[in-house]
Design a protein around this motif. Structure first.
Motif: not given
Lengths: 327, 338
Positions: A67-68, A72, A107, B66, B116-119, B124, B127-128, B130-132, B134-135, B158, B162
């Protein structure tokens, strides 16, 4: 050319991409510990060159590793996520299949998901049921994903580099037995294009299509058959989606016979897709119906006699090839 | 984005938030009518009753920050600055929709404003997110990430991965748990052990706050403070906002699982009425509030009409934006695609 192992070549490829692009980074379990990677030093030393922000040593959290990587990637970086084995990759199928593969589409093209997910496939000795699976067909079946399964050190390096540069999410499947195998690796950039097969051996009587470690076994089989006077062409697909149909069609036109060899369970495997496609598109060129060989539909057993009973061996490929040649 | 006015003139700032909440409320009510009239495919998950949480958090974020949302994402999107006209077109599957009519209500997103989006899959976004984050860290930016989850999601694995991860790497994330009481049609407390989301976050050593999520003044004050802390390198923070999902899980939901009177009792506490009350006590007269309310509804009415007038996308666009390598082949006359 420099001779090196698969694991070393792929690590070099990753390091080269990380030097080229500061937005490339890697995450996964054990990446920066003393042995630098799961079991083959695939990341050894990278922590020293790139530091903990780009070689991220993660907890055992597959959902979040995947997921990360997705988050990212949409936020503008190019992560390489390592899930160790395809068996553990199943813990993160949701993030890969529901998110990575679909974000660009659902999207409306607002984002790309430029990530690579490394998942080691295949049997080693004694891996048993949960450390041995070859799940490439699962991801070939998923729209939005690219699937590569290189079989040599040069292809391992070159395809990883192309995967990192691609804007699609790429499932990078490396065979655990290949990590220690050696081969010549070009001294230049050595990019291997996605979607292009490699002919390992020219022939006129039979085409064997394969990938990953099984391509090498198929090549061994072809060598043995040559001693009997059979001329067998061996194609290493290298990329499973999109697979190189043109190369396969052209070879069938020449040989008129096709055998697809895979290590994965035969039922519902990727060989079935190739055979169905060829049946639809090359029927006039086939002198006999296409054949396939794959593992029985059962878990991988542990004890050596049973493990060997399960394996798709060179001898079994030879036998199936003879059947195809004689038909 | 309203921090300056917040400091200079608090009632004016709260009035701006009230306008955003009215826009969300109008959007959700008009979307339901459009759905009932057959203009919307699938289903819609409405945000009615929870407007103060998304508004109070998102209006304290920058456009470059974000957010990651869940299946109930219309309110988060509008609060983050997404265009309601394009959103309504997306819900109706028309040209000009935020996602080119590929995603619809449940996949509403507007990357141009950091949404960055509904889901459709719960947790999820965590976890995403967390990645954003990290970026952001890798790029050395001072942006932050806000992740919206519901109470039900605190029972997914998750969630724990997270939160742990965000603490370990000290990521700039505000986790916002909107406790709207229900996990789909199940009372969350009937399937949840322990003392609740705040205790769960604190188990990771994460600082956690609790707020009345229907009180926009309280949410705004707390969110401004927490976002500033996260942005200045304070690491992740957990915000638990108590609220109530006035509508069902989806608009068609008949609410058969609620006791008599439950919805109407909670309606007394809904955030727009409370906000209007606060504004009346702080110098706004009723006509100003009525005008703001009507303006929001007029804008959404126009968005609905504009969406109805917009064409459907060409079916051939269905093949676009799958992938660069190995894109789908359209159906042929013989049938069969690959």
């Amino acid at each position: 050319m420099t001779e090196m192992t698969f694991a070393d070549a792929v690590r070099e490829g990753l390091a080269e991409e990380m030097r080229r692009d500061p937005l490339v980074w890697a995450l996964g379990e054990d990446l920066s510990t003393a042995h630098g990677g799961t079991s083959a030093n695939q990341y050894l030393g990278l922590i020293d060159e790139f530091g903990p922000k780009r070689i991220v040593n993660t907890p055992i959290s597959e959902n979040t590793i995947m997921g990360a990587a997705v988050g990212a990637a949409v936020a503008g970086t190019r992560p390489v996520a390592d899930l160790r084995m395809a068996d553990f990759g199943m813990c993160a199928v949701d993030e890969l299949v529901n998110q990575a593969a679909k974000i660009r589409y659902m999207f409306g093209g607002q984002a790309r998901v430029p990530l690579v997910v490394r998942q080691a496939i295949g049997m080693r000795k004694g891996g048993a049921a949960q450390h041995s699976q070859s799940t490439e067909a699962w991801y070939v079946h998923t729209p939005g994903l690219v699937v590569v399964a290189p079989g040599t050190p040069a292809d391992g390096r070159g395809l990883l580099k192309s995967a990192i540069r691609a804007d699609d999410p790429v499932v990078y499947m490396e065979h655990k037995d290949l990590w220690v195998s050696k081969g010549d690796v070009p001294d230049d950039e050595g990019l291997v294009p996605i979607g292009v097969a490699k002919t390992l051996r020219q022939g006129t009587d039979l085409t064997i299509v394969s990938w990953s470690k099984m391509a090498q076994l198929s090549n061994d089989a072809a060598e043995a058959l040559a001693k009997d006077g059979a001329s067998v062409e061996v194609i290493d697909l290298r990329t499973l989606w999109p697979w190189d149909k043109a190369a396969v069609y052209a070879s069938i036109k020449k040989t008129g016979r096709l055998l697809v060899a895979q290590e994965a369970v035969q039922v519902g495997g990727f060989a079935a897709e190739i055979m169905a496609d060829v049946t639809e598109n090359c029927a006039g060129d086939l002198k006999t119906h296409a054949r396939r060989i794959g593992a029985p539909r059962m878990p991988v057993p542990y004890a050596e006699p049973m493990e060997n009973e399960y394996r798709v061996t060179t001898e079994r490929v030879i036998a199936k090839a003879r059947e195809t040649l004689d038909a | 984005m309203n921090q300056t006015t917040a400091r200079e003139n608090k009632p004016a700032h709260i009035f701006e938030l009230y306008q955003t909440m009215c826009l969300i409320r109008a959007f959700e009510e008009k979307a339901e009518i459009a759905f009932d009239d057959g203009f919307i495919n699938g289903s819609i998950h409405q945000y009615i009753g929870q407007e103060a949480v998304g508004t109070g958090v998102c209006q304290n974020l920058r456009a470059s920050d974000y957010i990651l949302s869940n299946h109930r994402g219309h309110g988060h999107s509008i609060a983050k600055g997404a265009n309601p006209e394009a959103m309504m077109k997306e819900l109706m599957g028309r040209v000009g929709g935020t996602s080119g009519a590929k995603g619809g209500s449940m996949h509403i997103a507007d990357f141009s404003v950091g949404m960055l989006g509904a889901n459709g899959v719960l947790a999820d976004g965590l976890t995403m997110g967390v990645g954003a984050a990290q970026a952001i860290t890798l790029k050395g930016e001072d942006n932050i990430v806000a992740v919206f989850v519901g109470d039900g999601t605190t029972n997914r694995g998750p969630f724990y991965e997270a939160l742990n991860w965000a603490m370990v790497y000290e990521l700039p994330i505000l986790f916002v748990c909107e406790n709207n009481t229900y996990a789909s049609s199940t009372l969350t407390r009937s399937v949840t052990a322990g003392e609740g989301p705040v205790a769960r976050a604190k188990a990771f050593g994460m600082p956690a706050s609790d707020v009345d999520g229907n009180d926009i003044v309280a949410v705004d004050e707390l969110a401004a403070d927490l976002i500033a802390r996260v942005r200045s390198g304070g690491g992740p923070h957990f915000l638990h906002a108590r609220t109530y999902r006035v509508k069902g899980h989806i608009s068609r939901d008949k609410l058969l699982y609620r006791r008599d009177g439950e919805t109407s009792e909670n309606w007394e506490n809904e955030p727009l009425g409370r906000c209007a009350g606060w504004l009346a006590e702080n110098g706004f007269d009723e006509s100003e509030l009525r005008t703001a309310h009507s303006a929001a509804y007029a804008r959404i009415d126009a968005a609905v009409e504009s969406a109805k007038a917009a064409p459907f996308p060409d079916a051939a666009l269905a093949y676009v934006d799958v992938q660069d390598f190995g894109p789908p082949e359209p159906w042929t006359k013989e049938g069969g695609a690959s």
